[in-house]
Write a protein that holds these residues in place. Structure first.
Motif, PDB file in Angstrom:
ATOM      1  N   LYS A  27      16.511 -23.796  33.981  1.00  0.00           N
ATOM      2  CA  LYS A  27      16.254 -25.386  34.062  1.00  0.00           C
ATOM      3  C   LYS A  27      15.171 -25.071  32.854  1.00  0.00           C
ATOM      4  O   LYS A  27      14.335 -24.364  32.583  1.00  0.00           O
ATOM      5  N   PRO A  34      11.967 -27.518  31.032  1.00  0.00           N
ATOM      6  CA  PRO A  34      10.734 -28.351  31.550  1.00  0.00           C
ATOM      7  C   PRO A  34      11.215 -29.677  31.549  1.00  0.00           C
ATOM      8  O   PRO A  34      12.184 -30.371  30.923  1.00  0.00           O
ATOM      9  N   LEU A  35      10.588 -30.274  32.415  1.00  0.00           N
ATOM     10  CA  LEU A  35      10.856 -31.801  32.959  1.00  0.00           C
ATOM     11  C   LEU A  35       9.543 -32.618  32.779  1.00  0.00           C
ATOM     12  O   LEU A  35       8.639 -32.300  33.331  1.00  0.00           O
ATOM     13  N   THR A  76       6.940 -35.250  33.972  1.00  0.00           N
ATOM     14  CA  THR A  76       6.660 -36.050  34.947  1.00  0.00           C
ATOM     15  C   THR A  76       6.553 -37.504  34.766  1.00  0.00           C
ATOM     16  O   THR A  76       5.707 -37.636  34.063  1.00  0.00           O
ATOM     17  N   ASN A 116       9.642 -31.719  39.214  1.00  0.00           N
ATOM     18  CA  ASN A 116       9.536 -30.211  39.580  1.00  0.00           C
ATOM     19  C   ASN A 116       9.393 -29.721  40.829  1.00  0.00           C
ATOM     20  O   ASN A 116       9.837 -29.079  41.648  1.00  0.00           O
ATOM     21  N   GLU A 141      13.038 -20.756  35.082  1.00  0.00           N
ATOM     22  CA  GLU A 141      12.538 -21.782  34.228  1.00  0.00           C
ATOM     23  C   GLU A 141      11.295 -21.052  33.373  1.00  0.00           C
ATOM     24  O   GLU A 141      10.505 -20.317  34.145  1.00  0.00           O
ATOM     25  N   HIS A 198       5.824 -23.064  30.955  1.00  0.00           N
ATOM     26  CA  HIS A 198       5.293 -24.114  30.255  1.00  0.00           C
ATOM     27  C   HIS A 198       5.999 -25.511  30.359  1.00  0.00           C
ATOM     28  O   HIS A 198       7.121 -25.487  31.199  1.00  0.00           O
ATOM     29  N   GLY A 199       5.381 -26.495  29.877  1.00  0.00           N
ATOM     30  CA  GLY A 199       5.935 -28.086  30.177  1.00  0.00           C
ATOM     31  C   GLY A 199       6.779 -28.363  28.880  1.00  0.00           C
ATOM     32  O   GLY A 199       7.119 -27.694  28.032  1.00  0.00           O
ATOM     33  N   THR A 200       6.764 -29.650  28.823  1.00  0.00           N
ATOM     34  CA  THR A 200       7.837 -30.210  27.449  1.00  0.00           C
ATOM     35  C   THR A 200       7.193 -30.370  26.224  1.00  0.00           C
ATOM     36  O   THR A 200       7.907 -30.596  25.258  1.00  0.00           O
ATOM     37  N   ALA A 201       6.032 -30.047  26.036  1.00  0.00           N
ATOM     38  CA  ALA A 201       5.321 -29.990  24.811  1.00  0.00           C
ATOM     39  C   ALA A 201       5.707 -31.019  23.913  1.00  0.00           C
ATOM     40  O   ALA A 201       6.154 -30.657  22.842  1.00  0.00           O
ATOM     41  N   LYS A 219       4.784 -33.235  21.771  1.00  0.00           N
ATOM     42  CA  LYS A 219       4.640 -33.297  20.225  1.00  0.00           C
ATOM     43  C   LYS A 219       5.765 -32.167  19.485  1.00  0.00           C
ATOM     44  O   LYS A 219       5.600 -32.381  18.144  1.00  0.00           O
ATOM     45  N   TYR A 220       6.132 -31.416  19.759  1.00  0.00           N
ATOM     46  CA  TYR A 220       7.072 -30.530  19.096  1.00  0.00           C
ATOM     47  C   TYR A 220       8.390 -30.858  19.377  1.00  0.00           C
ATOM     48  O   TYR A 220       9.263 -29.996  18.914  1.00  0.00           O
ATOM     49  N   ASN A 246       8.106 -22.092  20.792  1.00  0.00           N
ATOM     50  CA  ASN A 246       8.667 -20.589  21.195  1.00  0.00           C
ATOM     51  C   ASN A 246       9.548 -20.553  22.058  1.00  0.00           C
ATOM     52  O   ASN A 246       9.268 -20.944  23.489  1.00  0.00           O
TER      53      ASN A 246
HETATM   54  P1  NAP Z   1       2.957 -28.242  28.221  1.00  0.00           P
HETATM   55  O1  NAP Z   1       4.212 -28.900  27.899  1.00  0.00           O
HETATM   56  O2  NAP Z   1       2.874 -26.703  28.720  1.00  0.00           O
HETATM   57  O3  NAP Z   1       2.130 -28.199  26.756  1.00  0.00           O
HETATM   58  C1  NAP Z   1       0.768 -27.567  26.577  1.00  0.00           C
HETATM   59  C2  NAP Z   1       0.489 -27.198  25.128  1.00  0.00           C
HETATM   60  O4  NAP Z   1       0.965 -25.665  25.529  1.00  0.00           O
HETATM   61  C3  NAP Z   1       1.327 -27.637  24.033  1.00  0.00           C
HETATM   62  O5  NAP Z   1       0.916 -28.766  23.457  1.00  0.00           O
HETATM   63  C4  NAP Z   1       1.337 -26.375  23.020  1.00  0.00           C
HETATM   64  O6  NAP Z   1      -0.045 -25.961  22.618  1.00  0.00           O
HETATM   65  C5  NAP Z   1       1.546 -25.141  23.876  1.00  0.00           C
HETATM   66  N1  NAP Z   1       2.908 -24.909  24.405  1.00  0.00           N
HETATM   67  C6  NAP Z   1       3.573 -25.035  25.839  1.00  0.00           C
HETATM   68  N2  NAP Z   1       4.844 -24.578  25.406  1.00  0.00           N
HETATM   69  C7  NAP Z   1       5.069 -24.025  24.313  1.00  0.00           C
HETATM   70  C8  NAP Z   1       6.024 -23.496  23.689  1.00  0.00           C
HETATM   71  N3  NAP Z   1       7.374 -23.146  24.082  1.00  0.00           N
HETATM   72  N4  NAP Z   1       5.761 -23.107  22.139  1.00  0.00           N
HETATM   73  C9  NAP Z   1       4.667 -23.523  21.632  1.00  0.00           C
HETATM   74  N5  NAP Z   1       3.622 -23.979  22.056  1.00  0.00           N
HETATM   75  C10 NAP Z   1       3.907 -24.287  23.578  1.00  0.00           C
HETATM   76  O7  NAP Z   1       1.815 -28.904  29.148  1.00  0.00           O
HETATM   77  P2  NAP Z   1       1.299 -30.370  29.138  1.00  0.00           P
HETATM   78  O8  NAP Z   1       1.049 -31.043  27.775  1.00  0.00           O
HETATM   79  O9  NAP Z   1       0.206 -30.319  30.037  1.00  0.00           O
HETATM   80  O10 NAP Z   1       2.817 -31.322  29.873  1.00  0.00           O
HETATM   81  C11 NAP Z   1       3.744 -31.805  29.200  1.00  0.00           C
HETATM   82  C12 NAP Z   1       4.696 -32.570  30.201  1.00  0.00           C
HETATM   83  O11 NAP Z   1       5.361 -31.373  30.611  1.00  0.00           O
HETATM   84  C13 NAP Z   1       4.073 -33.264  31.347  1.00  0.00           C
HETATM   85  O12 NAP Z   1       4.986 -34.346  31.698  1.00  0.00           O
HETATM   86  C14 NAP Z   1       4.180 -32.349  32.486  1.00  0.00           C
HETATM   87  O13 NAP Z   1       4.341 -33.067  33.631  1.00  0.00           O
HETATM   88  C15 NAP Z   1       5.534 -31.452  31.986  1.00  0.00           C
HETATM   89  N6  NAP Z   1       5.314 -30.142  32.727  1.00  0.00           N
HETATM   90  C16 NAP Z   1       6.584 -29.562  33.166  1.00  0.00           C
HETATM   91  C17 NAP Z   1       6.679 -28.427  33.592  1.00  0.00           C
HETATM   92  C18 NAP Z   1       8.099 -27.736  34.254  1.00  0.00           C
HETATM   93  O14 NAP Z   1       9.073 -28.570  33.967  1.00  0.00           O
HETATM   94  N7  NAP Z   1       8.051 -26.836  35.089  1.00  0.00           N
HETATM   95  C19 NAP Z   1       5.638 -27.390  33.768  1.00  0.00           C
HETATM   96  C20 NAP Z   1       4.467 -27.909  33.279  1.00  0.00           C
HETATM   97  C21 NAP Z   1       4.402 -29.302  32.688  1.00  0.00           C
HETATM   98  P3  NAP Z   1      -0.635 -26.633  21.509  1.00  0.00           P
HETATM   99  O15 NAP Z   1      -0.900 -27.998  21.576  1.00  0.00           O
HETATM  100  O16 NAP Z   1      -2.099 -25.729  21.383  1.00  0.00           O
HETATM  101  O17 NAP Z   1       0.079 -26.069  20.151  1.00  0.00           O
END
Ligand code: NAP
Length: 389
Positions: free
Chosen positions: A79, A81-82, A84, A94, A309, A312-315, A317-318, A325
């Protein structure tokens, strides 16, 4: 595919944001690893399932029922990331998926790869697998806003029944922790340690303060070890002062001390079993030591079903920029192969990731802090891993 080779059907959810890009990378690496492992070995028949934003846009459903039943039927899924959804409807896709499939243990192996920058001096000493209870504790969602009618009713009940006085401006949450959920989590952690020859399982709790929840978690954990694993575990050194080599030592630590010890004595810990909240914090604290979320793979498991899975989440902005990564999802897919009995291919993937990172080939989340590194995009990193399989 060679004639007569076995096909294993694996459902996958690409996910939102960076999900589809990192998922493509993981599938590419898995397919290549299986091809290189043996001439007539199994290969994966990938089956895409709908969930998340694209599913909502095309079919009006965030998490179609068919997606959940397909994973339950297959017993496994990879899976991405999804997102929310913000506002009404599903609280978190999730969380919904974990509840529907009763994925009661979140399993996060955290180890350091040479070449990856870390905020600590000896990150190579971190090699821990965290089993976090996934279904109860303060994450159960049982809480009432201050000033609400519900909070007033709970306050009245506490006052009339137990003589507990809380002021009107108090929000109230419940922390349910059951024997069944605690025991199945610890059971899974001990089974894992025995199967993978890990020498210690540490029960992490805050039982000195929360005696009937966290303290009970510790007691139930020891009970599982004593009653169900008498031949493979021990609770301390034998009369010779040594822990038998063929046994898994079960010990426990109070959570705040544990947070200190993952920094000061990480090599003394191998498998941690923790209730939901502390497990969540510990996993991210360990992830930080090994280079961050980009290197943290995970599995959510129940009885007979496991969803792999990245942590981390969906990040967002990237998304679509080919810079994320992919290591966390590649390592999650290696965990999945191990789970499917394809340990040789899984080992090849981990070794190839090790070589790639060790040669300074890194994505932009970590490359800038390493002199002499080569910064590459998502797809390129996956191709470099494939080259080293
Ligand atoms: P996030 O998506 O994990 O991102 C937070 C920060 O972590 C990013 O801005 C980036 O940092 C870094 N990052 C995360 N994954 C990366 C990767 N593969 N490569 C490079 N940098 C990475 O957390 P969030 O911004 O709190 O959540 C965004 C969405 O994802 C939300 O809708 C949340 O609910 C969802 N989410 C889903 C899951 C899941 O599906 N299991 C888990 C967590 C969050 P920098 O900004 O410092 O570059």
């Amino acid at each position: 595919m060679p004639l007569g080779a076995r096909m294993i059907e694996v459902p996958f959810i690409p996910g939102d944001g960076i999900g589809p890009e990192i998922m493509d990378s993981a599938r590419r690496v898995v397919d290549a690893a299986l091809l290189k492992t043996c001439d007539n070995g199994p290969s994966i028949l990938w089956r895409e399932l709908a969930a998340g934003e694209s599913s909502f846009k095309s079919g009006g459903e965030w998490l179609p029922k068919e997606t959940v039943t397909s994973i339950a039927r297959a017993g496994v899924a990879l899976k991405g990331p999804l997102t929310t959804p913000v506002g009404g409807g599903v609280r978190s896709l999730n969380v919904a998926l974990r509840q529907m499939l009763d994925l009661y243990a979140s399993v996060r192996p955290l180890r350091h790869f040479e070449g990856v920058p870390s905020p600590v001096k000896c990150p190579s000493k971190v090699d821990m697998v965290i089993f976090r209870e996934n279904t109860e504790d303060v994450y159960k969602g049982l809480e009432w806003r201050h000033g609400s009618e519900e909070a007033r009713l709970v306050r009245d009940f506490l006052r009339d029944t137990f003589g507990v006085e809380l002021t009107d401006d108090t929000g109230i949450g419940l922390k349910p922790m059951s024997e069944r959920a605690s025991k199945r989590l610890v059971r899974a952690a001990i089974r894992y340690a025995v199967a993978r020859e890990r020498n210690v399982v540490t029960l992490v709790h805050k039982g000195n303060i929360m005696k009937f929840t966290e303290g009970a978690f510790r007691d139930w954990g020891y009970e599982v070890a004593l009653k169900e694993f008498p031949d493979t575990t021990c609770l301390g050194p034998g009369s010779d002062g040594l822990v038998p080599r063929d046994k898994v030592l079960i010990n426990d630590r109070i959570a705040d001390n544990m947070f200190q010890q993952i920094l000061t004595r990480p090599s003394e810990y191998s498998v941690l079993a923790a209730p939901n909240l502390n497990g969540d914090y510990l996993a991210d604290a360990c992830a930080a030591q090994v280079g961050g979320l980009g290197f943290a793979p995970g599995m959510n498991m129940g009885d007979g079903v496991a969803v792999f899975e990245p942590v981390h989440g969906t990040a967002p902005k990237y998304a679509g920029k080919d810079v994320a990564n992919p290591c966390a999802i590649i390592l999650s897919s290696a965990m999945m192969l191990q789970h499917l009995g394809l340990g040789q291919a899984a080992g090849k993937i981990v070794a190839a990731v090790e070589r790639t990172l060790g040669e300074g080939i890194l994505t932009r989340d970590v490359a800038p802090s390493v002199d002499a590194s080569r910064s590459v995009g998502t797809r390129r990193l996956a191709e470099e891993v494939v080259l080293r399989l």
